[in-house]
Design a protein around this motif. Structure first.
Motif, PDB file in Angstrom:
ATOM      1  N   PHE A 118      20.742   1.581   1.942  1.00  0.00           N
ATOM      2  CA  PHE A 118      20.097   2.642   1.340  1.00  0.00           C
ATOM      3  C   PHE A 118      18.734   2.891   1.541  1.00  0.00           C
ATOM      4  O   PHE A 118      18.233   3.875   1.830  1.00  0.00           O
ATOM      5  CB  PHE A 118      20.183   2.140  -0.241  1.00  0.00           C
ATOM      6  N   PRO A 119      17.960   1.854   1.894  1.00  0.00           N
ATOM      7  CA  PRO A 119      16.285   2.188   2.386  1.00  0.00           C
ATOM      8  C   PRO A 119      16.451   3.134   3.669  1.00  0.00           C
ATOM      9  O   PRO A 119      15.489   3.946   3.637  1.00  0.00           O
ATOM     10  CB  PRO A 119      15.753   1.014   2.268  1.00  0.00           C
ATOM     11  N   TRP A 120      17.206   2.730   4.427  1.00  0.00           N
ATOM     12  CA  TRP A 120      17.242   3.581   5.682  1.00  0.00           C
ATOM     13  C   TRP A 120      17.817   5.274   5.441  1.00  0.00           C
ATOM     14  O   TRP A 120      16.855   5.635   5.676  1.00  0.00           O
ATOM     15  CB  TRP A 120      18.207   2.954   6.879  1.00  0.00           C
ATOM     16  N   ALA A 122      18.003   6.799   2.563  1.00  0.00           N
ATOM     17  CA  ALA A 122      16.839   7.498   1.717  1.00  0.00           C
ATOM     18  C   ALA A 122      15.688   7.957   2.473  1.00  0.00           C
ATOM     19  O   ALA A 122      14.930   8.903   2.480  1.00  0.00           O
ATOM     20  CB  ALA A 122      16.520   6.664   0.675  1.00  0.00           C
ATOM     21  N   THR A 123      15.162   7.047   3.321  1.00  0.00           N
ATOM     22  CA  THR A 123      14.018   7.286   3.997  1.00  0.00           C
ATOM     23  C   THR A 123      14.344   8.184   4.974  1.00  0.00           C
ATOM     24  O   THR A 123      13.271   9.145   5.245  1.00  0.00           O
ATOM     25  CB  THR A 123      13.492   5.910   4.759  1.00  0.00           C
TER      26      THR A 123
ATOM     27  N   PHE B  25       7.913   6.024  10.870  1.00  0.00           N
ATOM     28  CA  PHE B  25       8.977   6.008  10.233  1.00  0.00           C
ATOM     29  C   PHE B  25       9.000   4.733   9.512  1.00  0.00           C
ATOM     30  O   PHE B  25       9.673   4.573   8.420  1.00  0.00           O
ATOM     31  CB  PHE B  25      10.165   6.106  11.170  1.00  0.00           C
ATOM     32  N   MET B  29       9.316   3.725   5.798  1.00  0.00           N
ATOM     33  CA  MET B  29      10.383   3.255   5.095  1.00  0.00           C
ATOM     34  C   MET B  29       9.745   2.024   4.257  1.00  0.00           C
ATOM     35  O   MET B  29      10.333   1.590   2.853  1.00  0.00           O
ATOM     36  CB  MET B  29      11.462   2.632   6.036  1.00  0.00           C
ATOM     37  N   LEU B  32       8.326   3.318   0.844  1.00  0.00           N
ATOM     38  CA  LEU B  32       9.073   3.770  -0.053  1.00  0.00           C
ATOM     39  C   LEU B  32       9.755   2.619  -0.484  1.00  0.00           C
ATOM     40  O   LEU B  32      10.304   2.694  -1.886  1.00  0.00           O
ATOM     41  CB  LEU B  32      10.064   4.915   0.530  1.00  0.00           C
ATOM     42  N   ARG B  33      10.074   1.676   0.268  1.00  0.00           N
ATOM     43  CA  ARG B  33      10.946   0.695  -0.271  1.00  0.00           C
ATOM     44  C   ARG B  33      10.190  -0.065  -1.329  1.00  0.00           C
ATOM     45  O   ARG B  33      10.629  -0.412  -2.591  1.00  0.00           O
ATOM     46  CB  ARG B  33      11.290  -0.385   0.746  1.00  0.00           C
ATOM     47  N   TYR B  37      12.081   2.749  -3.880  1.00  0.00           N
ATOM     48  CA  TYR B  37      13.532   2.405  -4.028  1.00  0.00           C
ATOM     49  C   TYR B  37      13.632   1.377  -4.952  1.00  0.00           C
ATOM     50  O   TYR B  37      14.558   1.173  -5.882  1.00  0.00           O
ATOM     51  CB  TYR B  37      14.128   1.898  -2.864  1.00  0.00           C
TER      52      TYR B  37
END
Lengths: 331, 173
Positions: A118-120, A122-123, B25, B29, B32-33, B37
């Motif tokens: 999911f993190p991949w 979504a990012t 990137f 990530m 955001l994590r 998330y």
């Protein structure tokens, strides 16, 4: 005859309302202005250009936009983080709905591994989406930076000498003005003068799409090895001494090649769509400045969304395929 | 190899830029994590749990309400039955008391009647005795006159009369 009169009557009634009259007159004025205003030929470049000539080559216009995109994403994330509540409401709720939809989408493909992927996914989605849409903001691609031979760049201002610019749209004290016909003289006067768009959508830069494609496919190998151990590489090298062995060997070779093909297809699908969309918008604006680009704008909004979704879904699919046990099941 | 480099250069691919985009990137990530998330998915999970819990609570509460309703109905039923019983008991008691009073009145009336009877009888007896005495006297007087003689012995005379009277009363009935 009666029918025509009826129609005229209806149009008159329609125009009697001030709001309708204003809308119609604005459209008509823009339509007429479209014929009168000569739009300069658009500045189209396949590559992202450095903003500072002679300076560091890494500060390209797409890199600048990448940083802005990062800042926007960061602000949105912080905003969500700050306003998230047990009882959903407002902006954070919208983000929650979006992330939940992405999660469910990931889960529908990856099943139990959704939590890892999911993190991949979504990012990729968020980064690509914001990058794609950054190219649609008015001014991106049309605000130009002038590079002088002296090695420093300056945003064109009304006080600056007109000799610097060719026939492009230029932001001058908050107003976009058109300067045409000066470029040729300027170029004749000084050989080195060039203008470069200040912003460029990151996804319209091959570096960004290639970076994402490379990371994704590299990560697919990592997931595969994590799930299956060294057995993962068996699917590329299936050499056996039998009739089927040759075919399986070839299949493995194709598999190996396809991993690289996927990188290239990832890269050029995103880049091609977004870059083509920008060129399309610029060309449409060049052909007819007003109204004509509007449907294409809507189209590009759609394309931007779809491309980010496609990139994400393909990434999840490749991750999932990599974690599935490939060889051994057939025999 | 040189040709490939040239192509890459024409496409604008540049090692530094490529690397910086990859790093970008990963940074995005990572951020955001941390920021998005984990809190959002955690919140979604928590909310799901909370809703499940609420549903369970509601179910339990409604079950308890049903139980209470049943209990109430039972209590009401019991109360009604008890009331009925009390009423019946009261009616029975009243009946008994009335019966008692009536029987007592009966007995009293009987007693009064009996007493009256006895009184009357005694009176009759007295009157009769008196009458007998007078009759005896009269009889004696009459006999005296009739016989024309007087018995010499007064005591004997009386005994004779009494004898006669006793004989009379014995056959008088």
């Amino acid at each position: 005859m009666n029918r025509i009169q009826n129609l005229v009557q209806r149009i008159q009634n329609y125009l009697r309302q001030p709001r309708n009259a204003i809308t119609i007159s604005v459209v008509v004025i823009l339509f007429v202005a479209g014929f009168l205003i000569k739009t300069p030929p658009p500045h189209i470049s396949l590559v992202a250009e450095p903003l500072l000539e002679g300076g560091s080559s890494w500060l390209t216009n797409s890199m600048l936009t990448t940083i802005l995109v990062d800042i926007v994403i960061l602000i949105l994330a912080l905003w969500t983080r700050a306003t998230i509540k047990m009882i959903p409401s407002g902006f954070s709720h919208v983000v929650e709905i979006m992330l939940e939809a992405l999660y469910n989408l990931t889960q529908s493909v990856a099943g139990k591994r959704a939590r890892d992927f999911f993190p991949w996914a979504a990012t990729i989605f968020i980064l690509v989406l914001v990058s794609n849409y950054s190219g649609l903001i008015p001014g991106v691609g049309s605000i130009l930076v002038v590079q002088e031979a002296g090695g420093h760049a300056a945003v064109m201002e009304s006080s600056a000498k007109p000799r610097i610019l060719g026939g492009e749209l230029v932001m001058a004290n908050g107003a976009i003005i058109s300067m045409s016909g000066v470029r040729s003289e300027a170029q004749q006067e000084e050989g080195h003068v060039a203008s470069v768009p200040l912003f460029r959508a990151p996804s319209a830069d091959l570096n960004m799409s290639l970076a994402l494609g490379l990371s994704t496919m590299l990560m697919a190998q990592v997931w595969g090895v994590r799930q299956l151990g060294l057995k993962y590489f068996k699917k590329f090298f299936q050499f056996k001494r039998s009739g089927m062995g040759v075919i399986m060997g070839m299949a493995g070779l194709l598999e190996l090649i396809s991993e690289f093909t996927k990188i290239i297809s990832f890269t050029f699908r995103l880049f091609g769509n977004i870059f083509a969309g920008e060129v399309l918008l610029l060309v449409m604006a060049f052909l007819f400045a007003f109204i004509l680009p509007m449907p294409f704008y809507a189209l590009e909004l759609f394309v931007g969304f779809i491309q980010s979704l496609v990139f994400m879904m393909l990434a999840v699919v490749f991750f999932t395929v990599a974690t599935l046990s490939h060889s051994g099941d057939h025999h | 190899m040189g040709q490939l480099g040239q192509i890459l250069q024409q496409l604008g691919i540049n090692g530094t830029l490529l690397l910086s985009q990859i790093v970008n990137f990963f940074i995005v990530m990572f951020i955001l994590r941390m920021l998005l998330y984990k809190p959002v998915l955690g919140m979604l999970e928590k909310r799901k749990e909370r809703i499940a819990q609420s549903m369970k609570d509601v179910e339990r509460a409604s079950a308890a309400a049903g139980e209470a309703e049943q209990e109430k109905a039972g209590i009401l039923d019991g109360a009604r039955r008890e009331a009925q019983e009390i009423r019946a008991q009261a009616a029975r008691d009243t009946e008994k008391i009335a019966q008692e009073i009536r029987s007592r009145a009966d007995a009293e009336a009987t007693a009064i009647r009996m007493k009256g009877q006895a009184d009357a009888e005694a009176q009759v007896q007295t009157i009769l005795t008196d009458a007998k005495k007078q009759i005896a006297d009269l009889a004696i007087a009459a006999t005296e006159q009739l016989l024309g003689r007087e018995l010499q012995n007064r005591a004997e005379q009386e005994r004779f009369v009494n004898e006669y009277l006793a004989q009379q009363s014995g056959s008088g009935k």
